[in-house]
Design a protein around this motif. Structure first.
Motif, PDB file in Angstrom:
ATOM      1  N   ASN A  83       0.409  -0.868  -0.177  1.00 43.42           N
ATOM      2  CA  ASN A  83      -0.093   0.081  -0.694  1.00 43.42           C
ATOM      3  C   ASN A  83       0.261   1.479  -0.965  1.00 43.42           C
ATOM      4  O   ASN A  83       0.826   1.862  -0.937  1.00 43.42           O
ATOM      5  CB  ASN A  83      -0.934   0.376   1.108  1.00 43.42           C
ATOM      6  N   THR A  84       1.585   1.595   1.222  1.00 45.09           N
ATOM      7  CA  THR A  84       2.621   1.997   0.841  1.00 45.09           C
ATOM      8  C   THR A  84       3.556   2.049  -0.346  1.00 45.09           C
ATOM      9  O   THR A  84       3.815   4.183  -1.020  1.00 45.09           O
ATOM     10  CB  THR A  84       3.735   1.897   2.205  1.00 45.09           C
ATOM     11  N   ILE A  85       4.004   1.689  -1.443  1.00 45.87           N
ATOM     12  CA  ILE A  85       4.440   1.582  -2.439  1.00 45.87           C
ATOM     13  C   ILE A  85       3.670   2.141  -3.503  1.00 45.87           C
ATOM     14  O   ILE A  85       3.944   3.367  -4.327  1.00 45.87           O
ATOM     15  CB  ILE A  85       4.774   0.563  -3.322  1.00 45.87           C
ATOM     16  N   GLU A  86       2.542   1.765  -3.304  1.00 47.53           N
ATOM     17  CA  GLU A  86       1.608   1.872  -3.916  1.00 47.53           C
ATOM     18  C   GLU A  86       0.796   4.210  -3.493  1.00 47.53           C
ATOM     19  O   GLU A  86       0.779   4.519  -4.926  1.00 47.53           O
ATOM     20  CB  GLU A  86      -0.211   1.628  -3.852  1.00 47.53           C
ATOM     21  N   ASP A  87       0.720   4.063  -2.692  1.00 43.13           N
ATOM     22  CA  ASP A  87       0.720   5.689  -2.478  1.00 43.13           C
ATOM     23  C   ASP A  87       2.046   6.564  -2.862  1.00 43.13           C
ATOM     24  O   ASP A  87       1.535   7.709  -3.410  1.00 43.13           O
ATOM     25  CB  ASP A  87       0.598   5.916  -0.339  1.00 43.13           C
ATOM     26  N   PHE A  88       2.896   6.064  -2.449  1.00 38.41           N
ATOM     27  CA  PHE A  88       4.444   6.836  -3.155  1.00 38.41           C
ATOM     28  C   PHE A  88       4.656   7.133  -4.429  1.00 38.41           C
ATOM     29  O   PHE A  88       4.730   8.300  -4.899  1.00 38.41           O
ATOM     30  CB  PHE A  88       5.382   6.831  -2.457  1.00 38.41           C
TER      31      PHE A  88
END
Ligand code: AMP
Ligand code: GLY
Length: 415
Positions: A164-169
């Motif tokens: 999810n973090t990679i998606e957000d960033f």
């Protein structure tokens, strides 16, 4: 002397106050400053923010030197621009400011010069990032490469959170470009310390250590903030910790600054982690910490103007920096709802005090009344012969400060 200080937070109020204490100083212009610098002796707020306006102001008013509070103008290259106009300014060149402006650059720098730091990978490709977190150990730390106002680091407990973090960033691009490149890093367990210092490119002169309290709630719970309180010196920074810091972090950093020809005369702030495996560098900042500065400058006995002048002359190796043999405690009074959503414009009542100093962070004067204008509103700073005495003084005072919805942590300095 006439000085110019850029910035508008609690850190800048503390810097302005400390500069103004020097008998050499006639005036500190604060651009734009805040409701605290507006009232501080010898200080005057000026409503300028663009680089061009500031350069013109410095020339016209024969400013002796300029100090830059926040990182954004430094990473933007303000130091190179001032210098190219023959103006004196404290801070790294644009290439030096990359130590804060790019986490990938700073990790490569640490690795190249043997600065002890967590294992990491720099990844620019989305698929590669996803593959990496499929196979790594947890928790893992994902960092946006560029500036992200202190929000660009996520400690991911599992694969789902990492994805999810990679998606957000990388995809949702929540940091507007800053998260397109990632540093994915080994998670370290330990206690953190902040070590601010000043360098002239030949010497790095460390200040006394300090300890930030980053999370919003007591016990280090809840989301990260800009910092909710500080104690100095940091009780975990024993002489052995400082010796190791000097050998494994400070010395190789200085070597790197020199070998990379960074043209660095300014502040360098080391965020370290004290672990069972030794002292690791988490990050560099190229400016003073906020709220670390409030406690650290409060304990600085030396004249800050003399110190900065010694750095311009390349004579920091001979500068006899002096600190009060005391503890300091800073407690931040914040707006209810910070760091997520909060209201502003509430009148602040500040009782007078001989025991504490109040640095204003987010408040301005409207019709002669001091009103809240930010998330972190004010910083109560005290000193004492023991940490407990400093804590007690700061809390006795902040208990009497009032504005609608005032929130502060109750455990600053409780170890
Ligand atoms: P940074 O901006 O790199 O200092 O990261 C912000 C905060 O995230 C730090 O103050 C730490 O609390 C945490 N952090 C960063 N890197 C690590 C790491 N490798 N292990 C554990 N916590 C970390
Ligand atoms: N208080 C942490 C920082 O200034 O980065």
């Amino acid at each position: 002397m006439k000085l110019l200080l850029i910035g508008s937070g609690g850190r800048e109020h503390a810097i302005a106050w400390k500069l103004a204490k020097s008998h050499k100083v006639e005036k500190v212009y604060c651009a734009p400053g805040n409701g605290g610098t507006a009232l501080e002796e010898k200080c005057e707020n000026i409503k300028l923010t663009s680089k061009e306006e500031l350069i013109e102001f410095a020339k016209k008013n024969k400013i002796d030197f300029t100090v830059v509070g926040p990182e954004i103008p430094l990473v933007d290259g303000i130091v190179d621009d001032f210098k190219s106009q023959g103006l004196k300014i404290l801070g790294p060149s644009k290439s030096g400011a990359l130590l804060e402006g790019s986490k990938a650059f700073s990790k490569e720098f640490m690795k190249k010069y043997g600065v002890k730091t967590a294992e990491y990978a720099v990844i620019e490709d989305y698929n590669e990032a996803m593959e990496y977190v499929n196979n790594c150990a947890y928790p893992v730390v994902i960092k946006a490469d560029g500036l992200a106002a202190g929000k660009g680091v996520v400690i991911c407990m599992d694969k789902e959170e990492a994805k999810n973090t990679i998606e957000d960033f990388m995809v949702k691009d929540v940091f507007k470009g800053s998260g397109k490149k990632l540093v994915i890093e080994e998670y370290l367990v330990g206690v953190e310390a902040s070590i601010l210092s000043i360098t002239d490119g030949k010497t790095i002169l460390p200040f006394i250590s300090s300890k930030d309290h980053k999370q919003i709630y007591d016990g280090g719970k809840g989301p990260n903030t800009g910092g909710m309180g500080v104690i100095a010196p940091n009780p975990y920074c024993s002489s052995e910790v400082l010796r190791e810091f000097n050998e494994n972090i400070l010395k190789p950093t200085l070597e790197g600054i020199q070998k990379e020809n960074m043209d660095y005369t300014g502040i360098i702030f080391f965020g370290i982690m004290i672990t069972k495996k030794g002292i690791y560098l988490l990050e560099y900042n190229v400016r003073m910490g906020d709220p670390e500065t409030q406690s650290v400058l409060y304990l600085m006995e030396s004249d800050l103007v003399d110190l900065i002048e010694a750095s311009f002359k390349g004579k920091l190796d001979k500068f006899p920096i002096k600190w009060k043999d005391k503890y300091s405690c800073t407690v931040i009074g914040a707006s209810e709802g910070y760091p997520i959503k909060y209201s502003k414009g509430f009148e602040i009542s500040l009782p007078s005090s001989n025991e504490c100093k109040v640095f204003i962070a987010g408040a301005k004067i409207e019709d002669g009344i001091l009103k809240t204008s930010g998330g972190r509103v004010l910083c109560v700073v005290s000193e004492g012969d023991s940490l407990e005495e400093a804590r007690n003084k700061a809390y006795a005072y902040i208990n009497k400060v009032n504005f609608k919805g005032i929130y502060y942590r109750k455990d600053i300095g409780i170890l």
